[in-house]
Design a protein around this motif. Structure first.
Motif, PDB file in Angstrom:
ATOM      1  N   ILE A   1      44.017  51.443  33.470  1.00 59.38           N
ATOM      2  CA  ILE A   1      43.195  50.317  33.041  1.00 59.38           C
ATOM      3  C   ILE A   1      42.415  49.767  34.232  1.00 59.38           C
ATOM      4  N   THR A   2      41.152  49.459  33.995  1.00 58.75           N
ATOM      5  CA  THR A   2      40.338  48.799  35.014  1.00 58.75           C
ATOM      6  C   THR A   2      39.921  47.430  34.492  1.00 58.75           C
ATOM      7  N   LEU A   3      39.351  46.641  35.379  1.00 56.40           N
ATOM      8  CA  LEU A   3      38.870  45.321  34.977  1.00 56.40           C
ATOM      9  C   LEU A   3      37.811  45.445  33.890  1.00 56.40           C
ATOM     10  N   MET A   4      37.054  46.533  33.902  1.00 58.06           N
ATOM     11  CA  MET A   4      36.022  46.744  32.892  1.00 58.06           C
ATOM     12  C   MET A   4      36.634  46.752  31.494  1.00 58.06           C
ATOM     13  N   ASP A   5      37.741  47.486  31.336  1.00 58.54           N
ATOM     14  CA  ASP A   5      38.412  47.555  30.040  1.00 58.54           C
ATOM     15  C   ASP A   5      38.885  46.180  29.599  1.00 58.54           C
ATOM     16  N   ILE A   6      39.509  45.466  30.519  1.00 60.23           N
ATOM     17  CA  ILE A   6      40.076  44.159  30.199  1.00 60.23           C
ATOM     18  C   ILE A   6      38.983  43.155  29.873  1.00 60.23           C
TER      19      ILE A   6
ATOM     20  N   MET B   1      35.865  43.687  28.827  1.00 58.92           N
ATOM     21  CA  MET B   1      35.182  43.986  27.575  1.00 58.92           C
ATOM     22  C   MET B   1      36.027  43.577  26.372  1.00 58.92           C
ATOM     23  N   LYS B   2      37.347  43.757  26.479  1.00 57.32           N
ATOM     24  CA  LYS B   2      38.227  43.384  25.367  1.00 57.32           C
ATOM     25  C   LYS B   2      38.336  41.875  25.226  1.00 57.32           C
ATOM     26  N   GLU B   3      38.544  41.173  26.348  1.00 56.19           N
ATOM     27  CA  GLU B   3      38.711  39.719  26.290  1.00 56.19           C
ATOM     28  C   GLU B   3      37.431  39.007  25.878  1.00 56.19           C
TER      29      GLU B   3
END
Length: 557
Positions: free
Chosen positions: A469-474, A476-478
């Motif tokens: 997991i990267t900050l990008m994934d987190i 975009m989800k949040e």
């Protein structure tokens, strides 16, 4: 931090259970670009002759005389200082330059210069030196509607100078934000119309990498050729810069020869084939932190530490099972060589070399009564591997952290807190105190900003290619946003962090400029290697050419 761009069978041993192999993540990095290339740079090859030393000293004194004799209140003086610094020879004349810049600051008159190029140059040099000069000096170049005057827009040299100065802005300086936005877009538009090839190259280079973010050694290598094209160049400065570059390059070649020998003796490339074999790239990284001859010991220490850290990063990110990683984490926290036999075979060499590197540092610093410095460095390394371990737990449990949780942990796992602290261990001139180590290990705003840049730029190039997991994934989800929207937000944060660093560089400063420069230079390296792609993991093109320019190819007279 590891980038995964291909898949391959994992490293295996005869006694490794197939079920354990299935737990390992699969990745292939290209082999070392340089292999044993630098082993050829023996003492005979890198010898600095007596004639070279004599000529270097002779030319240095000629340049020193120029610096001292040129009036401080003249445009010629700031142009001379700028050329000296950009040619990479400023470290020879630090006292003279500081004295001149102090006088220039004390007599600074914002109404004195109507020439935009000169005023912007004076402003930039003062900001570089750490003086908090006001940014409202540029208001005179705006018209009644707040737009740049026509005379300024037609002045390419002046616009270029404005652009470079505006990159030293801090938070809240709206006029510098306006200058940066306008000058960069205006120069982009003007570039195809510039007929002077030398000026065109300077504008292109500046737009790609402004002076504020340029590594001194790499910047000087490029600027020397640009300066030579300038018909008004000073031949004395040019010849000294070339000679000094080549002499210092020989010193660096001798250092990387010994570093390569140290690395090859352990055969990391063969014994840890899943990991990035990047010792030359690591040396180049640290050369960006400090290239000056007086930092030879510090450079050796930090190169070995970052090289081992790269292996640890790959063990935690790529290869180790959770049980194995817990064993390694416990061993590093206890820092006891007798624990080596409790580790899996592939971990033992890394653990042994890690402890031996810090023992080497401790032995050398003990001679100066400064072994306490290494204790700070050890604690930062322990803090780093704890963060690596937490990330591994997230990965194996498929835990999806919040943005806040992720940033709190990964600002540590980005390794810049550990590297910044360790960068001070081998520094002897100027003296580094216990208070300096207390400050840097308190995670001050400067280090927080540098770590934010490191994390965000790493995650932007790593998204989609990293098996975690990267900050990008987190984000975009949040936030329920697209990748492009997330990237735009990250770039805003990166820009703000650069302003935070600029703020920490001007008086009153929390630490000496020599210490601040280590953190600033570490950030400049990240900015160089992690724009658009991971040029550390994929070092066989852009990074190879950069290394070649500063460590292989001498300048021609």
């Amino acid at each position: 931090m590891a980038e995964m761009y291909a898949s391959a069978a994992p490293f295996s041993t005869n006694n490794t259970d197939v079920s354990v192999q299935n737990l390992r993540r699969s990745v292939t990095y290209h082999p070392s670009v340089w292999r044993d290339h630098f082993l050829a740079y023996t003492n005979d090859v890198t010898e600095i002759t007596s004639a070279e030393k004599e000529e270097l000293e002779k030319q240095r004194e000629r340049v020193r005389s120029m610096v001292v004799q040129t009036p401080d209140d003249s445009t010629l003086k700031i142009e001379l200082i700028d050329a000296i610094q950009r040619l990479g020879i400023g470290y020879h004349f630090e006292k003279e330059i500081e004295e001149s810049m102090r006088k220039i600051h004390n007599t600074f008159d914002k109404d004195k210069d109507d020439d935009v190029r000169v005023l912007a140059l004076r402003f930039r040099l003062l900001r570089q030196q750490g003086y908090r000069v006001p940014c409202d000096v540029f208001e005179k170049f705006l018209d009644e509607e707040g737009k740049f005057k026509e005379s300024v827009m037609k002045d390419v040299e002046g616009m270029l100078s404005l652009y470079e100065a505006s990159n030293y802005g801090i938070n809240g300086e709206e006029i510098l934000d306006k200058v940066l936005e306008f000058s960069s877009s205006h120069l982009e538009n003007l570039l195809p119309q510039i007929t002077n090839q030398s000026l065109s190259r300077r504008v292109k280079e500046a737009l790609e990498m402004p002076i504020s973010k340029t590594l001194t050694r790499l910047g000087s290598r490029k600027f020397i050729s640009l300066y030579q094209e300038d018909e008004s160049h000073n031949e004395i400065l040019l010849q000294f810069a070339k000679l000094d570059f080549n002499v210092v390059q020989k010193m660096h070649q001798r250092e990387i020869h010994h570093i390569t020998r140290w690395w090859e003796d352990f055969e990391f490339g063969k014994k840890l084939p899943f990991a990035r074999d990047r010792v030359v790239e690591c040396y180049f990284w640290i050369l960006g932190v400090y290239f000056e001859p007086k930092y030879q010991t510090a450079r050796r220490f930090l190169t070995k530490v970052i090289s081992i850290t790269s292996l640890l990063d790959d063990i935690y990110d790529v290869y180790g099972t959770l049980d194995e990683l817990q064993l390694l984490t416990d061993a590093i926290q206890r820092w006891d060589i007798s624990l080596v036999d409790e580790l899996p075979p592939y971990m033992r060499i890394t653990y042994e070399v890690l402890l031996s590197v810090y023992a080497e540092m401790e032995q050398e610093m003990a001679k100066q009564g400064q072994s306490y410095r290494v204790q700070y460095a050890k604690q930062e390394m322990i803090k780093l591997v704890r963060a690596y371990m937490e990330e591994a737990k997230w990965c194996y449990s498929k835990y999806f952290p919040t943005i806040e949780e992720y940033m709190k942990l990964t600002l540590v796992s980005g390794a810049y807190m550990m590297l910044s602290t360790t960068s001070l261990v081998g520094m002897r001139d100027p003296p580094i105190t216990k208070q300096d180590f207390d400050w840097i290990t308190s995670e001050p705003p400067l280090l927080q900003a540098a770590s934010v840049i490191c994390r965000l730029m790493d995650d932007m190039v790593g998204h989609g290619v990293e098996q975690k997991i990267t900050l990008m994934d987190i984000y975009m989800k949040e936030k329920g946003c697209s990748k492009m929207e997330a990237c735009n937000e990250f770039w805003k944060q990166v820009k703000k962090a650069w302003k935070d660093i600029n703020e920490e560089c001007v008086e009153p400063r929390a630490a000496s400029m020599e210490i601040i420069l280590r953190v600033l230079n570490l950030t400049r390296v990240i900015n160089l290697l992690y724009v658009g792609q991971d040029s550390y993991g994929n070092s066989d093109s852009k990074t190879k050419n950069l290394i070649k320019s500063v460590l292989v190819d001498p300048l021609q007279y």
